[in-house]
Design an enzyme around this catalytic site. Structure first.
Site, short mmCIF file in Angstrom:
data_model
loop_
_atom_site.label_atom_id
_atom_site.label_comp_id
_atom_site.label_asym_id
_atom_site.label_seq_id
_atom_site.Cartn_x
_atom_site.Cartn_y
_atom_site.Cartn_z
N ARG A 235 0.84 -1.19 0.00
CA ARG A 235 0.00 0.00 0.00
C ARG A 235 0.88 1.25 0.00
O ARG A 235 1.88 1.31 0.73
CB ARG A 235 -0.91 0.03 1.24
CG ARG A 235 -2.14 -0.85 1.13
CD ARG A 235 -3.11 -0.35 0.05
NE ARG A 235 -4.28 -1.18 -0.13
CZ ARG A 235 -4.40 -2.18 -1.00
NH1 ARG A 235 -3.42 -2.51 -1.80
NH2 ARG A 235 -5.55 -2.85 -1.10
N GLU A 264 -3.58 7.38 -6.04
CA GLU A 264 -3.64 6.55 -7.25
C GLU A 264 -4.83 6.99 -8.10
O GLU A 264 -5.96 6.93 -7.63
CB GLU A 264 -3.76 5.08 -6.88
CG GLU A 264 -2.52 4.57 -6.16
CD GLU A 264 -2.55 3.08 -5.82
OE1 GLU A 264 -3.53 2.40 -6.17
OE2 GLU A 264 -1.59 2.60 -5.22
N HIS A 282 -0.28 -0.18 -9.91
CA HIS A 282 -1.05 -1.08 -9.04
C HIS A 282 -1.50 -2.34 -9.80
O HIS A 282 -2.69 -2.60 -9.96
CB HIS A 282 -2.26 -0.35 -8.44
CG HIS A 282 -2.75 -0.96 -7.15
ND1 HIS A 282 -3.22 -0.23 -6.11
CD2 HIS A 282 -2.82 -2.25 -6.76
CE1 HIS A 282 -3.58 -1.03 -5.11
NE2 HIS A 282 -3.35 -2.29 -5.49
P1 NAD Z 1 -1.75 -10.61 5.35
O1 NAD Z 1 -2.79 -10.12 6.29
O2 NAD Z 1 -1.70 -12.05 5.02
O3 NAD Z 1 -0.29 -10.19 5.89
C1 NAD Z 1 -0.01 -8.93 6.41
C2 NAD Z 1 0.94 -9.13 7.57
O4 NAD Z 1 1.38 -7.85 8.02
C3 NAD Z 1 0.31 -9.85 8.78
O5 NAD Z 1 1.00 -11.06 9.06
C4 NAD Z 1 0.44 -8.84 9.90
O6 NAD Z 1 0.73 -9.42 11.15
C5 NAD Z 1 1.62 -8.00 9.40
N1 NAD Z 1 1.75 -6.73 10.09
C6 NAD Z 1 0.77 -5.96 10.62
N2 NAD Z 1 1.32 -4.88 11.22
C7 NAD Z 1 2.67 -4.98 11.07
C8 NAD Z 1 3.76 -4.18 11.47
N3 NAD Z 1 3.59 -3.06 12.19
N4 NAD Z 1 5.00 -4.57 11.10
C9 NAD Z 1 5.19 -5.70 10.39
N5 NAD Z 1 4.19 -6.52 10.00
C10 NAD Z 1 2.94 -6.15 10.33
O7 NAD Z 1 -1.89 -9.71 4.04
P2 NAD Z 1 -1.38 -10.05 2.57
O8 NAD Z 1 -2.47 -10.74 1.84
O9 NAD Z 1 -0.04 -10.66 2.64
O10 NAD Z 1 -1.30 -8.56 1.95
C11 NAD Z 1 -0.25 -7.69 2.31
C12 NAD Z 1 -0.47 -6.31 1.71
O11 NAD Z 1 -0.49 -6.38 0.29
C13 NAD Z 1 -1.80 -5.64 2.09
O12 NAD Z 1 -1.56 -4.26 2.29
C14 NAD Z 1 -2.66 -5.82 0.85
O13 NAD Z 1 -3.68 -4.86 0.75
C15 NAD Z 1 -1.60 -5.66 -0.22
N6 NAD Z 1 -1.94 -6.23 -1.53
C16 NAD Z 1 -1.55 -5.52 -2.62
C17 NAD Z 1 -1.79 -6.04 -3.88
C18 NAD Z 1 -1.40 -5.27 -5.12
O14 NAD Z 1 -2.09 -5.35 -6.09
N7 NAD Z 1 -0.31 -4.53 -5.11
C19 NAD Z 1 -2.42 -7.28 -4.02
C20 NAD Z 1 -2.77 -7.98 -2.88
C21 NAD Z 1 -2.53 -7.44 -1.63
C1 MLT Z 2 -5.81 -5.88 -3.08
O1 MLT Z 2 -5.90 -5.31 -2.00
O2 MLT Z 2 -6.34 -6.97 -3.29
C2 MLT Z 2 -5.02 -5.24 -4.14
O3 MLT Z 2 -4.80 -3.92 -3.94
C3 MLT Z 2 -5.33 -5.66 -5.51
C4 MLT Z 2 -6.41 -4.99 -6.29
O4 MLT Z 2 -7.57 -5.25 -6.09
O5 MLT Z 2 -6.07 -4.25 -7.18
#
Ligand code: NAD
Ligand code: MLT
Length: 314
Positions: A235, A264, A282
């Protein structure tokens, strides 16, 4: 819990599979991805379910206008575009589809790490300009380097496993993951203070919450090795953008791979245009497979709710 869903509005680009599953289960669906905020506010009272990706901002006024709204589904992981507090206040359930795009986001993160280390973006741009510049784009190997993963959840773990195949040592921090747990997938749990001076690459995989906002800032960049490379496919705002720009300018940071931005699309493209930045708009979850999965998952979760099966989300 059994909920009656008659009409569902899909207001973002969600795979057609979502429509098919809902309709097959007797739910009327309208898909309109071109609604202005005013139009959304006007029509939302007709619907008892809303499905979004990230473009629709489900703010408190939308939730309050949705007099019949019972459930909001996010075809994706983060629910940052949904005012969850307002939803709770109004008795509206919020669901997401964690896991459906994990592999795509992890692969995209690895792509950014690899692109960074071999100057892929800039070298490719230069060839498109008709240049054959072999000297300018000297890279470095990933083998033997240390990758720090902040946030050892679903995506963080998949990134670790993939980058270990390149011979990278993986270390990481997550307050909710035990050291023994990540040791099982060959990742050493360290405190943030121990991580900064050891990492050659840092990738962040946390939600954007007060504790993670500006996790990388002037102070923490200064604690890193000179020439550290950073990736944010989680994010916008976990890495402070102004601090990153300063670190890139000073050489403290040798490169950044960015898939997400505070705004964004960004109003200011300075970071994306920086020669040592590889940027994507993204795209972490933008694969056919991930989009099919999240569309099927959210539709099935709605159907399960109608059929009184257990709720899902994270
Ligand atoms: P998840 O919930 O499986 O993992 C996130 C982890 O972050 C958890 O284990 C949590 O304990 C940890 N966390 C929370 N606070 C923390 C801190 N202060 N320091 C360190 N770790 C901490 O989530 P995920 O599915 O692995 O997703 C991770 C991120 O990726 C999210 O922000 C999600 O929105 C984003 N995401 C982005 C895309 C994209 O298109 N770029 C796609 C999917 C997810
Ligand atoms: C998500 O949180 O799943 C990601 O940001 C991916 C997206 O929907 O574009």
């Amino acid at each position: 819990m059994v909920i009656q869903l008659r009409k569902v509005l899909i207001s973002d680009e969600v795979d057609q599979k979502c429509v098919e599953i809902l309709q097959k289960n007797g739910i009327e669906v309208t898909k309109n991805t071109k609604l202005s905020k005013d139009e959304l506010l006007r029509i939302i009272p007709e619907y008892d379910g809303l499905i979004v990706r990230s473009a629709t901002k489900v703010t408190s006024d939308v939730i309050e206008a949705g007099k019949n709204l019972k459930i909001i589904g996010r075809a994706g992981t983060g629910v940052d575009n949904i005012d969850a507090e307002a939803a709770t206040k109004n008795g509206v359930i919020v669901m997401n589809t964690p896991g459906g795009n994990t592999l795509s986001a992890a692969e995209h993160t690895c792509t950014l790490i690899i692109a960074l280390t071999r100057n892929l973006g800039a070298a490719s741009m230069s060839m498109k300009e008709g240049k054959w510049d072999r000297k300018k784009f000297m890279g470095s190997e990933l083998y033997g380097k240390t990758l720090a993963i902040i946030g050892l959840g679903r995506i963080g773990k998949e990134v670790a496993l993939r980058m270990q195949a390149f011979g990278m040592k993986t270390i990481g921090f997550d307050p909710l993951v035990k050291p023994e747990e990540c040791a099982a997938w060959d990742t050493e749990w360290l405190s943030l203070d121990d991580i900064w001076p050891q990492a050659d690459y840092i990738t962040v995989h946390t939600p954007l919450i007060p504790q993670t906002k500006h996790l990388l800032n002037d102070t923490t960049f200064a604690k890193c090795k000179k020439g550290v490379r950073v990736v944010n496919c989680a994010r916008g705002g976990i890495i402070e953008e102004a601090a990153l720009l300063r670190a890139l300018e000073s050489g403290q940071c040798a490169g950044a791979g960015l898939d997400v931005f505070v705004e964004e699309p960004p109003k200011d493209y300075t970071l994306a245009k920086h020669p040592n930045v590889v940027a994507t708009p993204h795209l972490g979850a933008s694969t056919v497979e991930a989009q099919t999965r999240v569309a099927e998952d959210i539709a099935q979760q709605f159907v399960d709710l109608v059929q009184g099966k257990s709720l899902f989300g994270a």
